[in-house]
Motif scaffolding. Sequence first.
Motif, PDB file in Angstrom:
ATOM      1  N   GLY A   1     -11.473 -17.593 -11.072  1.00 13.13           N
ATOM      2  CA  GLY A   1     -10.328 -16.822 -10.594  1.00 13.13           C
ATOM      3  C   GLY A   1      -9.149 -16.931 -11.535  1.00 13.13           C
ATOM      4  N   SER A   2      -8.273 -15.946 -11.457  1.00  8.21           N
ATOM      5  CA  SER A   2      -7.076 -15.884 -12.294  1.00  8.21           C
ATOM      6  C   SER A   2      -6.050 -14.992 -11.612  1.00  8.21           C
ATOM      7  CB  SER A   2      -7.429 -15.308 -13.669  1.00  8.21           C
ATOM      8  OG  SER A   2      -6.268 -15.064 -14.429  1.00  8.21           O
ATOM      9  N   ARG A   3      -4.804 -15.247 -11.885  1.00  7.88           N
ATOM     10  CA  ARG A   3      -3.757 -14.363 -11.366  1.00  7.88           C
ATOM     11  C   ARG A   3      -3.755 -13.012 -12.083  1.00  7.88           C
ATOM     12  NH1 ARG A   3      -1.415 -19.412 -11.531  1.00  7.88           N
ATOM     13  NH2 ARG A   3      -0.845 -20.226  -9.498  1.00  7.88           N
ATOM     14  N   ASP A   4      -4.294 -12.975 -13.280  1.00 11.22           N
ATOM     15  CA  ASP A   4      -4.333 -11.755 -14.085  1.00 11.22           C
ATOM     16  C   ASP A   4      -5.472 -10.860 -13.594  1.00 11.22           C
ATOM     17  OD1 ASP A   4      -4.589  -9.763 -16.008  1.00 11.22           O
ATOM     18  OD2 ASP A   4      -4.434 -11.135 -17.701  1.00 11.22           O
ATOM     19  N   PRO A   5      -5.166  -9.679 -13.047  1.00 10.48           N
ATOM     20  CA  PRO A   5      -6.228  -8.811 -12.526  1.00 10.48           C
ATOM     21  C   PRO A   5      -7.216  -8.348 -13.601  1.00 10.48           C
ATOM     22  CG  PRO A   5      -4.091  -7.718 -12.416  1.00 10.48           C
ATOM     23  CD  PRO A   5      -3.834  -9.117 -12.868  1.00 10.48           C
ATOM     24  N   LEU A   6      -6.810  -8.314 -14.853  1.00  9.13           N
ATOM     25  CA  LEU A   6      -7.729  -7.906 -15.915  1.00  9.13           C
ATOM     26  C   LEU A   6      -8.850  -8.925 -16.112  1.00  9.13           C
ATOM     27  CD1 LEU A   6      -5.231  -6.516 -18.584  1.00  9.13           C
ATOM     28  CD2 LEU A   6      -6.620  -5.240 -16.930  1.00  9.13           C
ATOM     29  N   TRP A   7      -8.588 -10.170 -15.762  1.00  9.57           N
ATOM     30  CA  TRP A   7      -9.576 -11.230 -15.911  1.00  9.57           C
ATOM     31  C   TRP A   7     -10.822 -10.937 -15.074  1.00  9.57           C
ATOM     32  CZ3 TRP A   7     -12.017 -14.422 -12.528  1.00  9.57           C
ATOM     33  CH2 TRP A   7     -12.707 -15.498 -13.066  1.00  9.57           C
ATOM     34  N   ARG A   8     -10.640 -10.269 -13.940  1.00 10.51           N
ATOM     35  CA  ARG A   8     -11.756 -10.012 -13.020  1.00 10.51           C
ATOM     36  C   ARG A   8     -12.681  -8.886 -13.473  1.00 10.51           C
ATOM     37  NH1 ARG A   8      -7.689 -10.611  -8.175  1.00 10.51           N
ATOM     38  NH2 ARG A   8      -6.972  -8.674  -9.064  1.00 10.51           N
ATOM     39  N   ARG A   9     -12.252  -8.087 -14.423  1.00 11.20           N
ATOM     40  CA  ARG A   9     -13.051  -6.921 -14.824  1.00 11.20           C
ATOM     41  C   ARG A   9     -14.495  -7.244 -15.210  1.00 11.20           C
ATOM     42  NH1 ARG A   9      -8.983  -2.943 -18.159  1.00 11.20           N
ATOM     43  NH2 ARG A   9      -7.870  -2.181 -16.335  1.00 11.20           N
ATOM     44  N   PRO A  10     -14.739  -8.277 -16.029  1.00 12.88           N
ATOM     45  CA  PRO A  10     -16.149  -8.565 -16.360  1.00 12.88           C
ATOM     46  C   PRO A  10     -16.989  -8.971 -15.148  1.00 12.88           C
ATOM     47  CG  PRO A  10     -14.674  -9.675 -17.888  1.00 12.88           C
ATOM     48  CD  PRO A  10     -13.824  -9.117 -16.792  1.00 12.88           C
ATOM     49  N   ILE A  11     -16.403  -9.715 -14.228  1.00 13.13           N
ATOM     50  CA  ILE A  11     -17.129 -10.135 -13.032  1.00 13.13           C
ATOM     51  C   ILE A  11     -17.450  -8.900 -12.185  1.00 13.13           C
ATOM     52  CG2 ILE A  11     -17.087 -11.631 -10.998  1.00 13.13           C
ATOM     53  CD1 ILE A  11     -16.824 -13.058 -13.837  1.00 13.13           C
ATOM     54  N   GLU A  12     -16.473  -8.030 -12.024  1.00 11.87           N
ATOM     55  CA  GLU A  12     -16.675  -6.806 -11.260  1.00 11.87           C
ATOM     56  C   GLU A  12     -17.682  -5.883 -11.934  1.00 11.87           C
ATOM     57  OE1 GLU A  12     -12.603  -5.603 -10.931  1.00 11.87           O
ATOM     58  OE2 GLU A  12     -12.224  -6.971  -9.251  1.00 11.87           O
TER      59      GLU A  12
ATOM     60  N   LEU B   1     -12.893 -19.078  -6.719  1.00 11.44           N
ATOM     61  CA  LEU B   1     -12.514 -20.400  -6.213  1.00 11.44           C
ATOM     62  C   LEU B   1     -11.024 -20.505  -5.957  1.00 11.44           C
ATOM     63  CD1 LEU B   1     -14.627 -23.036  -8.164  1.00 11.44           C
ATOM     64  CD2 LEU B   1     -14.771 -22.381  -5.766  1.00 11.44           C
ATOM     65  N   GLU B   2     -10.227 -19.899  -6.823  1.00 14.07           N
ATOM     66  CA  GLU B   2      -8.779 -19.991  -6.638  1.00 14.07           C
ATOM     67  C   GLU B   2      -8.067 -18.868  -7.373  1.00 14.07           C
ATOM     68  OE1 GLU B   2      -8.236 -23.992  -8.036  1.00 14.07           O
ATOM     69  OE2 GLU B   2      -8.007 -23.364 -10.103  1.00 14.07           O
ATOM     70  N   LEU B   3      -6.824 -18.712  -7.063  1.00 15.85           N
ATOM     71  CA  LEU B   3      -5.881 -17.818  -7.743  1.00 15.85           C
ATOM     72  C   LEU B   3      -6.039 -16.336  -7.436  1.00 15.85           C
ATOM     73  CD1 LEU B   3      -5.863 -19.602 -11.216  1.00 15.85           C
ATOM     74  CD2 LEU B   3      -4.246 -19.925  -9.322  1.00 15.85           C
ATOM     75  N   CYS B   4      -7.097 -15.927  -6.787  1.00 17.57           N
ATOM     76  CA  CYS B   4      -7.238 -14.531  -6.385  1.00 17.57           C
ATOM     77  C   CYS B   4      -8.232 -14.430  -5.232  1.00 17.57           C
ATOM     78  CB  CYS B   4      -7.621 -13.632  -7.555  1.00 17.57           C
ATOM     79  SG  CYS B   4      -9.128 -14.043  -8.432  1.00 17.57           S
ATOM     80  N   ALA B   5      -8.226 -13.296  -4.598  1.00 15.79           N
ATOM     81  CA  ALA B   5      -9.072 -13.073  -3.426  1.00 15.79           C
ATOM     82  C   ALA B   5     -10.192 -12.102  -3.783  1.00 15.79           C
ATOM     83  CB  ALA B   5      -8.224 -12.504  -2.289  1.00 15.79           C
ATOM     84  N   PRO B   6     -11.267 -12.163  -3.028  1.00 15.78           N
ATOM     85  CA  PRO B   6     -11.528 -13.024  -1.879  1.00 15.78           C
ATOM     86  C   PRO B   6     -12.038 -14.391  -2.318  1.00 15.78           C
ATOM     87  CG  PRO B   6     -13.385 -11.561  -2.177  1.00 15.78           C
ATOM     88  CD  PRO B   6     -12.365 -11.186  -3.225  1.00 15.78           C
ATOM     89  N   ASP B   7     -11.877 -15.377  -1.439  1.00 10.85           N
ATOM     90  CA  ASP B   7     -12.464 -16.681  -1.706  1.00 10.85           C
ATOM     91  C   ASP B   7     -13.907 -16.669  -1.199  1.00 10.85           C
ATOM     92  OD1 ASP B   7     -12.250 -16.918   1.058  1.00 10.85           O
ATOM     93  OD2 ASP B   7     -10.824 -18.567   0.989  1.00 10.85           O
ATOM     94  N   LEU B   8     -14.619 -17.759  -1.424  1.00  9.65           N
ATOM     95  CA  LEU B   8     -16.025 -17.813  -1.060  1.00  9.65           C
ATOM     96  C   LEU B   8     -16.229 -17.635   0.441  1.00  9.65           C
ATOM     97  CD1 LEU B   8     -18.948 -18.196  -1.920  1.00  9.65           C
ATOM     98  CD2 LEU B   8     -18.586 -20.676  -1.785  1.00  9.65           C
TER      99      LEU B   8
END
Length: 126
Positions: free
Chosen positions: A14-25, A45-52
């Motif tokens: 997880g990261s506060r930066d929304p761009l970080w999630r792009r590869p996971i998505e 795990l942390e810093l963004c939603a959803p959690d596990l």
Amino acid sequence: MQQSQLAIILLAHGSRDPLWRRPIEAVAARIQTDQPRLLVRCAYLELCAPDLAGAVAELATLGATQITIASLFLGAGRHVREDLPRMVQDLAHNFGHLQLRLQPPIGEDARMTALMADIASQSIAS
């Protein structure tokens, strides 16, 4: 007898930066395209939603009966070695009707090691 509804959660740090999630998505989208009947969600795990817990709850609401948690971590630090198994154990207790399976960290898979080595050395070979 009711057929099992399979699901997968792609779990990353997880990261506060929304761009970080792009590869996971993008991985989630690829799985959904390749296996349209499989329920796929991302969780962090942390810093963004959803959690596990939120992802498990959503999938349970959608009828999932078996959930594989793909640990998208390169290394097995404290989160992966200690926190994550405890979290999954707690979720299995709270969602007793679900079968939860935690995969080893993706970085421990020899195919991932080989792929990263190929990508890293690609510019040298040219």
